[in-house]
Design a protein around this motif. Structure first.
Motif, mmCIF file in Angstrom:
data_model
loop_
_atom_site.group_PDB
_atom_site.id
_atom_site.type_symbol
_atom_site.label_atom_id
_atom_site.label_comp_id
_atom_site.label_asym_id
_atom_site.label_seq_id
_atom_site.Cartn_x
_atom_site.Cartn_y
_atom_site.Cartn_z
ATOM 1 N N ILE A 273 0.559 -1.556 -0.340
ATOM 2 C CA ILE A 273 -0.210 0.070 0.212
ATOM 3 C C ILE A 273 0.705 1.163 -0.239
ATOM 4 C CG2 ILE A 273 -1.886 1.437 1.106
ATOM 5 C CD1 ILE A 273 -2.773 -1.661 1.969
ATOM 6 N N LEU A 274 1.770 1.101 0.953
ATOM 7 C CA LEU A 274 2.412 2.544 1.102
ATOM 8 C C LEU A 274 3.533 2.943 -0.567
ATOM 9 C CD1 LEU A 274 4.063 2.031 4.887
ATOM 10 C CD2 LEU A 274 2.459 3.633 3.818
ATOM 11 N N PRO A 275 3.365 4.324 -0.821
ATOM 12 C CA PRO A 275 4.167 3.898 -1.742
ATOM 13 C C PRO A 275 5.210 4.105 -1.855
ATOM 14 C CG PRO A 275 2.594 5.861 -1.677
ATOM 15 C CD PRO A 275 2.462 5.172 0.094
ATOM 16 N N ARG A 276 6.463 3.865 -1.402
ATOM 17 C CA ARG A 276 7.397 4.030 -0.501
ATOM 18 C C ARG A 276 7.746 2.873 -0.952
ATOM 19 N NH1 ARG A 276 7.640 4.222 5.821
ATOM 20 N NH2 ARG A 276 6.120 5.441 5.525
ATOM 21 N N PHE A 277 7.217 1.866 -0.521
ATOM 22 C CA PHE A 277 7.095 0.105 -1.428
ATOM 23 C C PHE A 277 6.977 0.348 -2.965
ATOM 24 C CE2 PHE A 277 6.617 -0.552 3.190
ATOM 25 C CZ PHE A 277 7.696 -0.424 3.141
ATOM 26 N N ARG A 278 6.258 1.265 -3.504
ATOM 27 C CA ARG A 278 5.634 0.679 -5.082
ATOM 28 C C ARG A 278 6.521 1.404 -5.802
ATOM 29 N NH1 ARG A 278 -0.335 3.030 -3.722
ATOM 30 N NH2 ARG A 278 0.597 4.377 -5.401
ATOM 31 N N TYR A 279 7.507 1.950 -5.613
ATOM 32 C CA TYR A 279 8.194 2.666 -6.596
ATOM 33 C C TYR A 279 9.630 2.320 -6.274
ATOM 34 C CZ TYR A 279 3.954 4.766 -8.032
ATOM 35 O OH TYR A 279 3.036 5.313 -8.385
ATOM 36 N N GLY A 280 10.928 2.175 -7.545
ATOM 37 C CA GLY A 280 12.237 2.374 -7.172
ATOM 38 C C GLY A 280 12.552 3.723 -6.817
ATOM 39 N N GLN A 281 14.060 4.061 -6.540
ATOM 40 C CA GLN A 281 14.716 5.115 -6.448
ATOM 41 C C GLN A 281 14.005 6.564 -7.593
ATOM 42 O OE1 GLN A 281 15.387 6.100 -3.809
ATOM 43 N NE2 GLN A 281 15.725 4.379 -2.915
ATOM 44 N N ALA A 282 13.756 7.268 -6.976
ATOM 45 C CA ALA A 282 12.726 9.073 -8.070
ATOM 46 C C ALA A 282 13.931 9.484 -8.201
ATOM 47 C CB ALA A 282 11.688 9.102 -6.923
ATOM 48 N N ARG A 283 15.371 9.373 -7.261
ATOM 49 C CA ARG A 283 16.959 10.137 -7.934
ATOM 50 C C ARG A 283 17.528 9.624 -7.860
ATOM 51 N NH1 ARG A 283 15.312 15.065 -4.262
ATOM 52 N NH2 ARG A 283 17.886 15.523 -4.665
#
Lengths: 387, 280, 515
Positions: free
Chosen positions: C195-205
């Motif tokens: 659910i938490l977005p931090r686990f749904r995406y790889g590194q953005a920067r």
């Protein structure tokens, strides 16, 4: 060219007011001034409100726990059941960082003020002033962030190097100067022209050896200190010192400026150098103003919250030994800021009121500082006013 | 327009004036006479103006001369009550304008100051546009239409002989004018509220000779329409512009008389000494 | 008496100390501002990966979906070798596991109670999908059998023990590796959705991705062998753990082809200032905080400026010297010296608990507290500005017949306005930057942007408070340094802009006065 008829445009007003108009005008003026006075009083008397409300909420604490525990005990366990509220370590912490900040800010600040008022040309001054203003304008939380995120890791990882660099920069030139002055002073008894030079060189070399030893030993000592954590009293003192600098500089510069040109010219006319003029004539004349600056600096350092909260380590303990600036400490302001979050939920308990007691202490202390500073400023004005 | 004739005032209270009669009282019927009756001004305990009694004839130019600190400026500022600003300042004796006591309890100071205008030593235009400077007074006292206001500004500027110089830049900041122009602007500003009396406190001391001449010409042109009292340091100026001259010394009025007489044939020894430059 | 030369030397040194102090001040300013601005700029301008663009599309609906799909396609292509390496490693592992299961099957051949129990356990094991659980069960079977084993079983049991212990170690290493990989590239195929977005995406920067890359490639350990010194950080390559396995090439891919997998591109993220934060500041911007600071500052000014100017007019134009006025003046100067945290206490005790301007913390209570804090500054600045108006202006107005009020309103205030404005702008900076007074009166750590009507009742996040909060109390302080720096930079930037404007205005005024 002059048009006499023009005068007929003048409104037909009469110099003498009727009794009613006179009353209306007087009442209006009185009322207007009364409103003005009332609003001003509200603004000014807010400080009395503050005193009252802080005192009101701190009385329950003193009523239930007395004074002795708060001021003399060293055990600070507000969250235990029953709580223990020995705030002595917190007072010591506040005192330590304030003292450290003042030791840094006052000499540097006065030196900078002297430089600004008497040494630098006008154009350079125009550049320096904004620097001081910007230094004063940076929000305290930004200083705190810097202390926590940049300065603390630096102190922790390379603290010895930092200390050593500071030692070299500060002690090196000071000792060099001391050597030269002492070398000169110690040979004033030699009257014979031929021997003076030789005697001076010998004395300078001898003293120089001692100074070099002191320098190296000091550097070794700085290099050998172990720094356990970067969030300690030293870190906070340095940052608070920087924050207090602008206040000290601007107030003492005002005092130096107020000393006047006549005084300076009088001294220069007697053949004194700039340093002698300033040290023997101007600084004594401006001493009250400079003391006021120091008091204001103390107030700034003592009352600061964010820096100490973020970077002092928040350990309610008296350092071992008590002047050990490399230990984490805790201050009054940080305790208020940090504990209110928990104490807030149990309004009415000692834990809540003890924070107001601390606020009252802070308030009382800054009030006294302010009185002293004002008294110094008034004395300065009297002294230079020639009364 | 105040219709109380001066004679009525004379009947009610004959003042002890040192000048027995105004030179041409008949011609001066249009305005209100200004009179002092043993009038004193104090700064705290210090008596800066001592029991001065005199009358200023309507429509004529009176010069106040005397050495620095003799109280002539203080006296001038007392006439339109500018000294009210100084907390320690208070007055004794009487000062009349059109038969009304200037320091009387019910006197409206704002009306008084409108009717007794003032030009200061240093040109002091407001940091506003030229137009707003001149329009400041009229806007205070009457709500006139835009057209009236424009007209009033133009007339005043013409009277001050400034119109031709500034008519193209009425909205420019007044502080951009030269010193002489600024002083003439201040004069125009004072004229714009149609005063009866103009007080001038050393109006040319801050100006260069050319600007001084322009101001003197103006005073000459305004003669007759306004009662003008001018304080000056410069005796030549007093001799050039004034009909009457009063000599003050250490707060006391020593001598007052027609300018030609006072400068050529003073009655008092101290006046003669001052005029011939022995002191002051 | 000292020689002249020494006196001169002392004189020079004296001046030197002063210059040193000033240089030190300038250096301190640079030392503080440089890192803040340098790293703070990174919150606005940075190399954003394709993951950032995915987030922007998902969370803020920004960007072109078609373009992104194509780009994602390419990125996924580049990631394919990594996934393949993972898959083949897993295949190797299950092969090893099957060997052990084969041994267990052999044991189950025994026709007795023990054999049947083993058979049952193996049957259960076949129904378990997770490799880790399979290993667990196997090793439990082995441990269960060992005491009752007969010598003919020893070989098989030993085989099972060897394989399970080997696989256990490998699974742990593999688990850590995939965890790092998830942090770097986002969820792996087959993961359960989180659910938490931090686990749904790889590194953005890209800068964070490089840190994660090095954490993947190297294992960080602390060496405490030297007891007298602090622990030493030691890095060892992770690939050594996976030598001779199918995973070994993965490290090469990660090391060399990361750019192709994440496709970083220089991006200006201007909306950092206005975007709301997503998942406790892992993504998104600082909009609510900036807006909160704006509300608080505006409120404080609305309260303090009129009051301050009126008080200044009174002090400068009306007050007659006397005991009352000097008492009022001391009150103002005492107010200026009250520590900011005490203002906070007062605000809590007075505005919230006593007169109850709001049910709890609110922007209104905070604004009032802040307004009180800057009131002395405003009064002083305004009074100075009014006193600096030349007396001639006032005289001229009075001589034209203007009343006292008229003079103040039409001449003195307009002339003093630039000075008053300068002081106001400076105190605005102070109000924006203060933290201590709003801790108990207005600030919350997490919140949404407030509507203007909510300011009377709602608490708000604010830049100053959230800098503290994110830097000390956030669950992953190190992960969101860029947000912290971005906030500090924004706050300091606002305050500095205000002050520079004030300095510039003052310079203009003094130029004007000098003519």
């Amino acid at each position: 060219m002059v048009d006499m008829g023009n005068r007929n445009h003048a409104p037909a007003d009469d110099l003498i007011l009727s009794a009613r108009a006179n009353f209306r005008r007087k009442a209006g003026a009185w009322l207007g001034q009364g409103i003005l006075f009332a609003i001003t009083s509200v603004a000014a008397l807010a400080v009395l409100f503050i005193f009252y409300f802080i005192a009101r909420d701190s009385i329950p604490f003193f009523a239930s726990r007395g004074f002795a525990e708060f001021f003399t005990d060293t055990a600070w366990y507000p969250s235990r059941e029953p709580g223990h509220f020995g705030a002595l370590p917190i007072f010591v912490g506040s005192g330590l960082v304030t003292l450290g900040a003042v030791f840094l800010a006052v000499p540097l600040g006065v030196a900078a003020a002297v430089c600004l008022s008497d040494v630098l040309p006008f154009s350079v001054r125009q550049v320096v002033k904004p620097i001081i203003e910007i230094l004063a304008a940076i929000p305290s939380v930004a200083y705190g962030f810097f202390a926590l995120v940049v300065f603390a890791p630096l102190l922790q990882d390379a603290g010895n190097k930092v200390l050593m660099t500071a030692w070299w920069i500060l002690a090196g030139p000071t000792l060099l100067l001391l050597v030269m002055v002492l070398g000169d002073l110690s040979t004033t008894w030699v009257k014979n022209e031929k021997h003076v030079r030789a005697a001076r060189i010998t004395a300078t070399l001898l003293i120089g050896c001692v100074a070099a030893y002191v320098l190296v030993a000091g550097a070794r000592f700085m290099g050998a200190i172990t720094i356990i954590t970067g969030t300690n009293a030293l870190n906070v003192s340095v940052i608070l010192g920087i924050m207090a600098l602008p206040t000290v500089v601007s107030v003492s510069e005002d005092a130096l400026q107020a000393a006047g040109r006549e005084l300076r010219e009088g001294s220069y006319a007697l053949g004194a150098t700039r340093a002698e003029t300033l040290c023997r004539t101007i600084l004594p004349a401006a001493s009250s103003g400079i003391l006021a600056a120091a008091m204001l600096g103390i107030m700034r350092a003592l009352g600061e919250t964010m820096v100490v909260w973020m970077a002092s380590g928040n350990a309610a303990q008296i350092p071992e030994p008590f002047f050990n600036y490399l230990m984490p400490i805790r201050t009054l302001t940080a305790t208020i800021a940090g504990d209110m979050g928990e104490a807030d939920h149990v309004t009415g308990s000692d834990r809540y009121h003890v924070l107001f007691a601390m606020g009252l202490c802070l308030l009382a202390f800054s009030f006294i500082c302010n009185l002293i500073a004002e008294w110094f400023v008034a004395r300065q004005r009297r002294k230079l006013g020639g009364e | 327009m105040n219709n109380i004739p001066t004679s009525e005032f004379a009947v009610r209270r004959p003042p002890a004036v040192s000048v027995k009669t105004p030179r041409n009282p008949a011609q001066a019927g249009n305005g209100n006479q200004l009179m002092a009756d043993s009038f004193s001004v104090y700064y705290g305990p210090f008596e800066a103006v001592k029991k001065v009694s005199c009358a200023f004839p309507v429509g004529e130019v009176t010069a106040l001369i005397g050495p620095s600190g003799c109280g002539k400026s203080t006296f001038l500022r007392a006439i339109n009550r500018m000294n009210d600003l100084i907390p320690s300042c208070h007055v004794k004796g009487l000062l009349y304008f059109g038969g009304k006591r200037i320091y009387g309890p019910k006197l409206d100071v704002t009306v008084l100051r409108r009717r007794i205008g003032m030009v200061f030593q240093k040109p002091n235009p407001f940091p506003k546009s030229i137009y707003d400077n001149v329009a400041y007074g009229p806007r205070l006292h009457a709500s006139c239409s835009r057209r009236d206001l424009d007209e009033r500004v133009e007339t005043s500027l013409r009277k001050a002989a400034l119109w031709d110089e500034v008519k193209d830049r009425l909205q420019a900041n007044a502080l951009g004018l030269s010193g002489g122009q600024q002083q003439r602007l201040c004069l125009a500003r004072a004229l714009a509220v149609n005063p009866e009396v103009l007080l001038m406190d050393e109006p040319t001391s801050a100006l260069d000779p050319k600007a001084t001449a322009a101001i003197e010409d103006l005073i000459d042109a305004l003669r007759g329409a306004y009662t003008i009292i001018i304080v000056t340091h410069n005796m030549q100026q007093a001799a050039r512009v004034s009909d009457l001259t009063a000599f003050l010394y250490e707060g006391s009025l020593i001598e007052v008389g027609a300018t030609s007489q006072l400068f050529t044939n003073p009655k008092e020894k101290r006046t003669e000494d001052y005029i011939t430059g022995r002191f002051g | 008496m000292m020689r002249l030369q020494t006196r001169k030397l002392l004189d020079r040194a004296f001046a030197g100390v002063g210059v040193f102090a000033i240089v030190l001040m300038a250096l301190a300013l640079i030392a503080i501002l440089l890192p803040i601005f340098q790293r703070g700029a990174g919150a606005y301008v940075f190399r954003a990966t394709v993951e950032h663009r995915r987030q922007m599309l998902d969370l803020f609906e920004r960007g072109d979906e078609d373009v992104l799909v194509k780009e994602m396609q390419k990125a996924l292509e580049a990631r394919q070798p990594v996934l393949e390496a993972l898959a083949s490693y897993r295949a190797d592992q299950s092969e090893r596991l099957n060997e052990a299961i084969g041994a267990a099957d052999r044991l189950a051949q025994r026709d007795d109670l023990l054999g049947r129990r083993i058979a049952r356990a193996v049957e259960q094991l076949r129904h378990t999908a997770d490799l880790r659980q399979q290993i667990d069960r196997l090793s439990r079977i082995e441990q269960l059998m060992r005491p009752q084993s007969t010598p003919d079983m020893t070989d098989d049991l030993d085989l099972i023990r060897d394989i399970t212990s080997e696989l256990e170690v490998q699974a742990a290493q593999y688990g850590e590796l995939t965890e790092r990989l998830r942090q770097l590239l986002g969820p792996l195929p087959g993961d359960e959705p989180r659910i938490l977005p931090r686990f749904r995406y790889g590194q953005a920067r890209w800068d964070r991705a490089l840190i994660k890359q090095s954490q993947l490639l190297y294992i960080e350990e602390w060496d405490y062998s030297d007891a007298s010194a602090m622990g030493r950080r030691v890095l060892s390559p992770r690939r050594d753990l996976f030598a001779d396995t199918a995973l070994y090439p993965l490290f090469e891919h990660i090391e060399n082809d990361l750019e192709a997998m994440l496709r970083p591109r220089w991006t200006f993220y201007g909306r950092f200032l206005t975007d709301h934060s997503v998942d406790a500041h892992f993504f998104g911007g600082i909009g609510p905080e900036a807006l909160g600071t704006f509300y608080l500052t505006l409120g404080a000014m609305l309260f303090a400026v009129p009051l301050g100017i009126i008080a200044a007019i009174y002090f400068a134009e009306y007050a007659k010297p006397g005991r009352t006025v000097s008492f009022l003046r001391s009150c103002v100067s005492t107010l200026a010296g009250v520590p900011s945290i005490v203002f906070g206490l007062f605000g809590l005790a007075f505005f919230i608990y006593t007169i109850r301007v709001s049910p709890g913390k609110s922007v209104l209570a905070g604004s009032l507290t802040l307004g009180l804090l800057i009131l002395p500054t405003v009064i002083r600045a305004a009074e100075e500005a009014i006193l600096a108006v030349p007396r001639e202006y006032k005289e001229a107005a009075l001589a034209l017949g203007a009343g006292r009020w008229r003079t103040v309103l039409t001449v003195i205030l307009p002339a003093a306005l630039p000075g008053i404005l300068t002081g106001t702008v400076i105190s605005m900076g102070r109000a924006a930057g203060e933290t201590a007074p709003i801790i108990f009166t207005a600030a919350v750590s997490v919140g949404v942007a407030l509507q203007p009507t909510e300011v009377f009742t709602q608490a708000t996040p604010a830049l100053s408070w959230n800098i503290y909060n994110l830097a000390t109390e956030h669950e992953a302080v190190d992960e969101i340094r860029h947000v912290q720096y971005g906030m500090v930079t924004t706050l300091v930037g606002i305050v500095l802009l205000l002050n520079i404007a004030a300095i510039w205005m003052r310079a203009r005024i003094s130029r004007k006065l000098r003519g």
